[in-house]
Design an enzyme around this catalytic site. Sequence first.
Site, PDB file in Angstrom:
ATOM      1  N   LYS A  35       0.844  -1.297   0.010  1.00 34.80           N
ATOM      2  CA  LYS A  35      -0.025   0.224   0.065  1.00 34.80           C
ATOM      3  C   LYS A  35       0.826   1.164  -0.102  1.00 34.80           C
ATOM      4  O   LYS A  35       0.784   2.216  -0.690  1.00 34.80           O
ATOM      5  CB  LYS A  35      -0.929   0.083   1.143  1.00 34.80           C
ATOM      6  CG  LYS A  35      -2.130  -0.728   1.150  1.00 34.80           C
ATOM      7  CD  LYS A  35      -3.135  -0.162   2.261  1.00 34.80           C
ATOM      8  CE  LYS A  35      -2.530   0.087   3.862  1.00 34.80           C
ATOM      9  NZ  LYS A  35      -2.325  -1.199   4.361  1.00 34.80           N
ATOM     10  N   ARG A 110     -10.369   1.003   8.091  1.00 35.75           N
ATOM     11  CA  ARG A 110     -10.000  -0.328   8.715  1.00 35.75           C
ATOM     12  C   ARG A 110     -11.191  -1.099   9.239  1.00 35.75           C
ATOM     13  O   ARG A 110     -11.102  -2.492   9.294  1.00 35.75           O
ATOM     14  CB  ARG A 110      -8.950  -0.149   9.616  1.00 35.75           C
ATOM     15  CG  ARG A 110      -7.563   0.123   9.128  1.00 35.75           C
ATOM     16  CD  ARG A 110      -6.580  -0.958   8.856  1.00 35.75           C
ATOM     17  NE  ARG A 110      -5.461  -1.092   9.541  1.00 35.75           N
ATOM     18  CZ  ARG A 110      -4.305  -0.369   9.182  1.00 35.75           C
ATOM     19  NH1 ARG A 110      -4.370   0.825   8.590  1.00 35.75           N
ATOM     20  NH2 ARG A 110      -3.101  -0.557   9.603  1.00 35.75           N
ATOM     21  N   ARG A 148      11.355  -6.357   5.996  1.00 33.29           N
ATOM     22  CA  ARG A 148      11.104  -5.010   5.788  1.00 33.29           C
ATOM     23  C   ARG A 148      12.029  -4.074   6.825  1.00 33.29           C
ATOM     24  O   ARG A 148      12.304  -4.361   7.926  1.00 33.29           O
ATOM     25  CB  ARG A 148       9.949  -4.783   5.912  1.00 33.29           C
ATOM     26  CG  ARG A 148       9.182  -3.449   5.332  1.00 33.29           C
ATOM     27  CD  ARG A 148       7.847  -3.298   4.910  1.00 33.29           C
ATOM     28  NE  ARG A 148       6.940  -3.271   5.937  1.00 33.29           N
ATOM     29  CZ  ARG A 148       5.572  -3.048   5.873  1.00 33.29           C
ATOM     30  NH1 ARG A 148       5.161  -3.009   4.522  1.00 33.29           N
ATOM     31  NH2 ARG A 148       4.680  -2.639   6.823  1.00 33.29           N
ATOM     32  N   ARG A 181      10.584  -1.447  11.947  1.00 32.11           N
ATOM     33  CA  ARG A 181       9.417  -0.765  12.691  1.00 32.11           C
ATOM     34  C   ARG A 181       9.166  -1.644  13.873  1.00 32.11           C
ATOM     35  O   ARG A 181       8.952  -3.087  13.496  1.00 32.11           O
ATOM     36  CB  ARG A 181       8.343  -0.373  11.317  1.00 32.11           C
ATOM     37  CG  ARG A 181       8.085   0.944  11.397  1.00 32.11           C
ATOM     38  CD  ARG A 181       7.006   1.057  10.276  1.00 32.11           C
ATOM     39  NE  ARG A 181       5.939   0.197  10.149  1.00 32.11           N
ATOM     40  CZ  ARG A 181       4.933   0.488   9.293  1.00 32.11           C
ATOM     41  NH1 ARG A 181       4.913   1.203   8.471  1.00 32.11           N
ATOM     42  NH2 ARG A 181       3.848  -0.355   9.470  1.00 32.11           N
ATOM     43  N   ARG A 192      -1.577  -8.232  13.429  1.00 32.11           N
ATOM     44  CA  ARG A 192      -2.142  -7.343  12.474  1.00 32.11           C
ATOM     45  C   ARG A 192      -2.908  -7.976  11.235  1.00 32.11           C
ATOM     46  O   ARG A 192      -3.750  -7.712  11.030  1.00 32.11           O
ATOM     47  CB  ARG A 192      -0.856  -6.299  12.026  1.00 32.11           C
ATOM     48  CG  ARG A 192      -0.533  -5.201  12.921  1.00 32.11           C
ATOM     49  CD  ARG A 192       1.054  -4.634  12.474  1.00 32.11           C
ATOM     50  NE  ARG A 192       0.657  -3.794  11.314  1.00 32.11           N
ATOM     51  CZ  ARG A 192       1.570  -3.670  10.528  1.00 32.11           C
ATOM     52  NH1 ARG A 192       2.722  -4.071  10.506  1.00 32.11           N
ATOM     53  NH2 ARG A 192       1.171  -2.859   9.553  1.00 32.11           N
TER      54      ARG A 192
HETATM   55  P1  AMP Z   1      -0.079   0.917   9.188  1.00 35.38           P
HETATM   56  O1  AMP Z   1       0.906   1.922   9.110  1.00 35.38           O
HETATM   57  O2  AMP Z   1      -1.346   1.543   8.390  1.00 35.38           O
HETATM   58  O3  AMP Z   1      -0.227  -0.444   9.059  1.00 35.38           O
HETATM   59  O4  AMP Z   1      -0.850   1.210  10.568  1.00 35.38           O
HETATM   60  C1  AMP Z   1      -0.048   0.941  11.716  1.00 35.38           C
HETATM   61  C2  AMP Z   1      -0.809   0.727  13.077  1.00 35.38           C
HETATM   62  O5  AMP Z   1      -1.472   2.015  13.212  1.00 35.38           O
HETATM   63  C3  AMP Z   1      -2.086  -0.140  12.993  1.00 35.38           C
HETATM   64  O6  AMP Z   1      -1.538  -1.499  13.341  1.00 35.38           O
HETATM   65  C4  AMP Z   1      -3.080   0.496  14.048  1.00 35.38           C
HETATM   66  O7  AMP Z   1      -2.426   0.095  15.333  1.00 35.38           O
HETATM   67  C5  AMP Z   1      -2.825   1.774  13.783  1.00 35.38           C
HETATM   68  N1  AMP Z   1      -3.768   2.337  12.665  1.00 35.38           N
HETATM   69  C6  AMP Z   1      -3.406   2.892  11.284  1.00 35.38           C
HETATM   70  N2  AMP Z   1      -4.583   3.140  10.963  1.00 35.38           N
HETATM   71  C7  AMP Z   1      -5.926   2.726  11.589  1.00 35.38           C
HETATM   72  C8  AMP Z   1      -7.124   3.034  11.324  1.00 35.38           C
HETATM   73  N3  AMP Z   1      -7.775   3.277  10.258  1.00 35.38           N
HETATM   74  N4  AMP Z   1      -7.769   2.433  12.302  1.00 35.38           N
HETATM   75  C9  AMP Z   1      -7.327   2.041  13.589  1.00 35.38           C
HETATM   76  N5  AMP Z   1      -5.959   1.852  13.839  1.00 35.38           N
HETATM   77  C10 AMP Z   1      -5.324   2.142  12.639  1.00 35.38           C
END
Ligand code: AMP
Length: 241
Positions: A35, A110, A148, A181, A192
């Site tokens: 993404k 999400r 990663r 990360r 996740r």
């Molecule tokens: P990402 O970088 O998009 O993979 O997001 C990393 C983390 O941020 C996720 O595992 C969640 O803990 C939180 N997060 C990001 N976007 C959302 C969302 N739309 N709703 C809830 N938690 C989010």
Amino acid sequence: MAGVKATPGQGAVGIAEVRTKSTAIILFGSPGSGKGTQAKYLVEWLRIPQISTGDMLREHIRSGDAIGKAIVERMRAGSLVSDELVNQLVFERIHQPDAERGFILDGYPRTTAQAEEMMRLLAAAEAREVVIHLVVDYNIIISRIAGRRVCPKCGTLYNAVSRPPKTEGVCDLDGTKLVVRDDDREEVVRERLAQYERQTQPLIEFFRATSERMIEVDASHDAPEVVFERIRVQLKDLVRQ
Ligand code: AMP
């Protein structure tokens, strides 16, 4: 972002050429589906901002503010933060001047509650949605995320297999030592993915049922550039309708 360039002849297409009103591109896919990389390509092509809720939340944690303190444990555990918080962050962000002509949502919505709120927000902002679903295989995701690395300074993503840095462990752009990360650790990745299956997968059904503009693209095997080309071709057709 390393290697993210419009290919010759492709050029940067002004958003006005490919749409008639503000377009919200919703980039959809599990953790590790690419993404973030595809969002960067889209930013470069369409000249509209990427809105990543993950990045916004990490920024709050980095700054150590009240929001950051409230969410740090959930983020570390790989759990989603509350719908209210992300809805509010997205609402504020899409009303910034640079998002007027459109924006790319990366990592939002999400949950179904977020998707419903987002559709209301878009209707109010007279924006229309185009949903891009990056389809990838579970086992490929696990091996991809395991390799990663990210530059803590500029945010460039690398992958040991598909996008290695020129010098192992070091950012090509600024020479900073690359890190894993926090939420890319294996146990967190599994959590996740489980979250994704449970809460986000149903959204694909939601969008299939409610959105007239949805693209589903195979992102399992090919290089990011190839995946992007697929998106570009389909997106052009769609936004012209
Ligand atoms: P990402 O970088 O998009 O993979 O997001 C990393 C983390 O941020 C996720 O595992 C969640 O803990 C939180 N997060 C990001 N976007 C959302 C969302 N739309 N709703 C809830 N938690 C989010």
